[in-house]
Design a protein around this motif. Structure first.
Motif, PDB file in Angstrom:
ATOM      1  N   THR A 217      34.896  -1.794  -3.475  1.00 38.78           N
ATOM      2  CA  THR A 217      35.059  -1.822  -4.927  1.00 38.78           C
ATOM      3  C   THR A 217      35.889  -2.987  -5.431  1.00 38.78           C
ATOM      4  OG1 THR A 217      36.967  -0.327  -4.734  1.00 38.78           O
ATOM      5  CG2 THR A 217      34.816   0.694  -5.118  1.00 38.78           C
ATOM      6  N   GLU A 218      36.503  -3.745  -4.561  1.00 39.38           N
ATOM      7  CA  GLU A 218      37.359  -4.856  -5.001  1.00 39.38           C
ATOM      8  C   GLU A 218      36.496  -5.963  -5.602  1.00 39.38           C
ATOM      9  OE1 GLU A 218      40.582  -7.958  -3.054  1.00 39.38           O
ATOM     10  OE2 GLU A 218      40.093  -6.078  -2.026  1.00 39.38           O
ATOM     11  N   PRO A 219      36.693  -6.292  -6.888  1.00 40.44           N
ATOM     12  CA  PRO A 219      35.836  -7.307  -7.516  1.00 40.44           C
ATOM     13  C   PRO A 219      35.932  -8.656  -6.820  1.00 40.44           C
ATOM     14  CG  PRO A 219      37.096  -6.093  -9.167  1.00 40.44           C
ATOM     15  CD  PRO A 219      37.668  -5.720  -7.828  1.00 40.44           C
ATOM     16  N   HIS A 220      34.844  -9.388  -6.866  1.00 38.61           N
ATOM     17  CA  HIS A 220      34.807 -10.767  -6.373  1.00 38.61           C
ATOM     18  C   HIS A 220      34.774 -11.668  -7.601  1.00 38.61           C
ATOM     19  CE1 HIS A 220      33.930 -14.314  -4.110  1.00 38.61           C
ATOM     20  NE2 HIS A 220      32.651 -14.382  -4.447  1.00 38.61           N
TER      21      HIS A 220
ATOM     22  N   LEU B 165      31.680 -14.787  -0.471  1.00 40.29           N
ATOM     23  CA  LEU B 165      32.437 -13.545  -0.393  1.00 40.29           C
ATOM     24  C   LEU B 165      33.617 -13.709   0.561  1.00 40.29           C
ATOM     25  CD1 LEU B 165      29.581 -10.882  -0.063  1.00 40.29           C
ATOM     26  CD2 LEU B 165      30.917 -11.415  -2.110  1.00 40.29           C
ATOM     27  N   PRO B 166      34.746 -13.053   0.280  1.00 40.86           N
ATOM     28  CA  PRO B 166      35.860 -13.060   1.234  1.00 40.86           C
ATOM     29  C   PRO B 166      35.426 -12.458   2.567  1.00 40.86           C
ATOM     30  CG  PRO B 166      36.516 -12.134  -0.891  1.00 40.86           C
ATOM     31  CD  PRO B 166      35.029 -12.268  -0.924  1.00 40.86           C
ATOM     32  N   ASN B 167      36.205 -12.744   3.612  1.00 38.80           N
ATOM     33  CA  ASN B 167      35.842 -12.286   4.955  1.00 38.80           C
ATOM     34  C   ASN B 167      35.649 -10.775   5.027  1.00 38.80           C
ATOM     35  OD1 ASN B 167      35.892 -14.878   5.965  1.00 38.80           O
ATOM     36  ND2 ASN B 167      38.010 -14.749   6.688  1.00 38.80           N
ATOM     37  N   LYS B 168      36.539 -10.029   4.360  1.00 39.92           N
ATOM     38  CA  LYS B 168      36.427  -8.566   4.422  1.00 39.92           C
ATOM     39  C   LYS B 168      35.142  -8.097   3.743  1.00 39.92           C
ATOM     40  CE  LYS B 168      40.124  -6.113   4.379  1.00 39.92           C
ATOM     41  NZ  LYS B 168      41.351  -5.361   4.018  1.00 39.92           N
TER      42      LYS B 168
ATOM     43  N   ALA C 155      29.056  -9.958 -13.939  1.00 42.12           N
ATOM     44  CA  ALA C 155      27.922  -9.374 -13.227  1.00 42.12           C
ATOM     45  C   ALA C 155      28.354  -8.063 -12.590  1.00 42.12           C
ATOM     46  CB  ALA C 155      27.402 -10.321 -12.156  1.00 42.12           C
ATOM     47  N   ILE C 156      27.444  -7.101 -12.577  1.00 43.83           N
ATOM     48  CA  ILE C 156      27.645  -5.836 -11.861  1.00 43.83           C
ATOM     49  C   ILE C 156      26.561  -5.754 -10.799  1.00 43.83           C
ATOM     50  CG2 ILE C 156      27.713  -3.325 -11.999  1.00 43.83           C
ATOM     51  CD1 ILE C 156      28.436  -3.579 -14.959  1.00 43.83           C
ATOM     52  N   VAL C 157      26.966  -5.671  -9.537  1.00 45.80           N
ATOM     53  CA  VAL C 157      26.015  -5.590  -8.429  1.00 45.80           C
ATOM     54  C   VAL C 157      26.049  -4.169  -7.882  1.00 45.80           C
ATOM     55  CG1 VAL C 157      25.405  -6.449  -6.133  1.00 45.80           C
ATOM     56  CG2 VAL C 157      26.280  -8.025  -7.867  1.00 45.80           C
TER      57      VAL C 157
ATOM     58  N   GLU D  76      27.607   4.120  -2.947  1.00 42.58           N
ATOM     59  CA  GLU D  76      28.578   3.943  -1.861  1.00 42.58           C
ATOM     60  C   GLU D  76      29.986   3.731  -2.396  1.00 42.58           C
ATOM     61  OE1 GLU D  76      24.626   3.234  -0.339  1.00 42.58           O
ATOM     62  OE2 GLU D  76      25.705   2.210  -1.956  1.00 42.58           O
ATOM     63  N   THR D  77      30.097   3.224  -3.623  1.00 45.54           N
ATOM     64  CA  THR D  77      31.416   2.919  -4.185  1.00 45.54           C
ATOM     65  C   THR D  77      32.070   4.125  -4.843  1.00 45.54           C
ATOM     66  OG1 THR D  77      30.618   2.258  -6.386  1.00 45.54           O
ATOM     67  CG2 THR D  77      30.596   0.573  -4.656  1.00 45.54           C
ATOM     68  N   ALA D  78      31.353   5.251  -4.899  1.00 47.04           N
ATOM     69  CA  ALA D  78      31.904   6.448  -5.529  1.00 47.04           C
ATOM     70  C   ALA D  78      32.983   7.051  -4.652  1.00 47.04           C
ATOM     71  CB  ALA D  78      30.794   7.473  -5.776  1.00 47.04           C
ATOM     72  N   GLY D  79      33.915   7.746  -5.280  1.00 42.19           N
ATOM     73  CA  GLY D  79      34.869   8.557  -4.547  1.00 42.19           C
ATOM     74  C   GLY D  79      34.292   9.948  -4.463  1.00 42.19           C
ATOM     75  N   GLU D  80      34.682  10.817  -5.406  1.00 37.61           N
ATOM     76  CA  GLU D  80      34.067  12.137  -5.472  1.00 37.61           C
ATOM     77  C   GLU D  80      32.573  11.990  -5.706  1.00 37.61           C
ATOM     78  OE1 GLU D  80      34.860  16.417  -7.714  1.00 37.61           O
ATOM     79  OE2 GLU D  80      35.324  14.545  -8.758  1.00 37.61           O
ATOM     80  N   TRP D  81      31.783  12.757  -4.986  1.00 33.53           N
ATOM     81  CA  TRP D  81      30.324  12.788  -5.051  1.00 33.53           C
ATOM     82  C   TRP D  81      29.681  11.523  -4.489  1.00 33.53           C
ATOM     83  CZ3 TRP D  81      29.773  17.541  -5.175  1.00 33.53           C
ATOM     84  CH2 TRP D  81      30.455  18.365  -6.080  1.00 33.53           C
TER      85      TRP D  81
END
Length: 464
Positions: free
Chosen positions: A417-420, A284-287, A266-268, A429-434
């Protein structure tokens, strides 16, 4: 593109299920389909586009949400071109209007020259910001040198510590409201620096010519996603909120109100805070859970006021204005041409806008436009608005980007960005540049699709 799921069976089987039909989700879907991967895109809204949303005023299509593309935004520009969409240069000829400290004046260029002292101070602050952003890891700001200290204070506190003049503070407040939907005091300094670097620096953020506001999509930005969704056809389903995502060693199951979709991955693509609207099993993990509580979107509203013609142009004005008080804090001319209609786009401060009824909001906007552009602004032929932070936006309500408070970037940023397990994340929001742009959203869709394709062992394929 389907409005609802109409299958004899309540269970669907695909290789990848994608949550969210904005730029990231649809881009990922297209890339996977071109590799022969079967996909299903499910969207909670009754439309595609996410934070790109079209409206109309006086017969002119306008962007109620995401608006501009820069020359350097090659990913979104390439996508727009493939979808048959064109660009229109943002009009910026003539003098800009400034309303500051109760006085009206005009200026040319990106920044107003209020006084030699004000210009010197703005250059001083901008130089210090540029020095800081050079140290920021745009892909993982929380690992940057001194990240703990930078994240422990707000952008506003930093401006205070550097003794920024009121004029500089006012201009940085306008930037903050547009970018994060909040005041500088409500945004982590580290978060602000990450987004400024991701956007190409302050000058690129503020400039029209050669900058982030250089061009608009003629057909509106949402039209890009509409056309892409039409190409994907019944793979895209709107009006279908995802309620639960479960997974085990063999695959994932995404449950909506109307069916269960079994997939390998899945991609969310939802905004981080709206991951909380989905029940995950395992949890989901605590973080990652903390991310949903702290990376909340700011708030921003827009209004469009139409006139018979863009009368301000004949007075030598560009239609750009900056103000430090009132409902409207920035305007742009988004008229189709000189012959009309004339259309002013106004960014509005939700704190003094959203809480009033629609007629009061309209009256407040027009009254302020009269102050900026004269009596002719008091006789519009049409008006439309959109308040992104209200109940009319049940999915991802708020501003364009998170209004991240101090400490949240370092504490929870790595969960972006860390997969679950078999659940992977994409979205602007997960982008780096731009990060914070449509270009960034497209890039995250492409990158996540590439990652999933490798996991599936797909190297070559044809359109499914």
């Amino acid at each position: 593109m389907s409005k609802s799921l109409e299958h004899d069976s309540k269970v669907a089987e695909v290789d990848v299920v994608i949550v969210g039909a904005g730029f990231a989700g649809l881009t990922a879907a297209e890339q996977l389909v071109n590799l022969g991967v079967s996909v299903r895109v499910v969207e909670g809204r009754d439309r595609v586009g996410g934070r790109s949303f079209s409206g109309e005023v006086a017969g002119v299509k306008v962007d109620l949400g995401a608006t501009w593309v820069a020359q350097r935004h090659t990913a979104i520009r390439d996508l727009a071109s493939r979808m048959g969409c064109t660009t229109t240069r943002q009009f910026d000829e003539g003098d800009n209007v400034l309303w500051m400290a109760g006085e009206r004046s005009t200026y040319q260029g990106t920044l107003p020259e209020i006084s030699p002292e004000a210009v010197e101070d703005m250059v001083r602050i901008q130089t210090m910001v540029e020095e800081l952003i050079a140290t920021i890891d745009v892909d993982a700001a929380w690992r940057s040198p001194g990240a703990d200290q930078l994240d422990a204070m707000s952008f506003g506190e930093w401006l205070d510590n550097k003794h920024a003049l009121p004029s500089t503070r006012a201009l940085m407040t306008i930037l903050s409201k547009v970018q994060w939907g909040c005041s500088p005091g409500d945004a982590s300094l580290l978060h602000a620096l990450r987004y400024i670097r991701a956007a190409g620096g302050i000058s690129h953020m503020l400039d029209v010519e050669g900058g982030a506001q250089e061009e608009r999509i003629t057909e509106t930005t949402q039209e890009i996603t509409t056309r892409l969704a039409e190409r994907l056809g019944d793979r895209v389903v709107v009006g279908t909120p995802v309620r639960r995502i479960t997974q085990d060693d063999h695959g994932v199951t995404v449950r909506t109100d109307s069916e269960s979709i079994n997939a390998q991955y899945a991609i969310v693509t939802t905004a981080p805070e709206h991951r909380a609207n989905i029940e995950f099993e395992p949890a989901l993990p605590n973080k990652a859970e903390g991310l949903t509580k702290t990376w909340r979107l700011g708030t921003l509203s827009k209004a469009f006021v139409a006139y018979e013609k863009p009368f301000w142009r004949s007075s030598g004005l560009s239609g750009e204005a900056l103000t430090d008080t009132g409902v409207v804090f920035i305007t742009f001319d988004v008229s189709p041409d000189d012959s009309g209609p004339g259309v002013l786009m106004a960014f509005c401060d939700p704190r003094v806008f959203d809480g009033f009824n629609s007629e009061d909001r309209r009256r407040r906007v027009i009254r302020q436009l009269v102050e900026l552009y004269g009596p002719q602004a008091g006789t519009p032929i049409d008006y439309v608005e959109h308040c992104w932070g209200t109940e009319s936006e049940p999915f991802a309500p708020g501003g364009p980007n998170p209004a991240l408070p101090p400490h949240a970037a370092v504490t929870y940023g790595s969960a972006l960005t860390e997969p679950h397990g078999r659940v992977h994340w994409a979205g602007v929001e997960t982008a780096g540049e731009w990060a914070g742009t449509m270009n960034g959203a497209v890039l995250t869709g492409q990158r996540t699709a590439e990652r999933i394709a490798k996991l599936l062992g797909v190297e070559h394929g044809v359109l499914a």
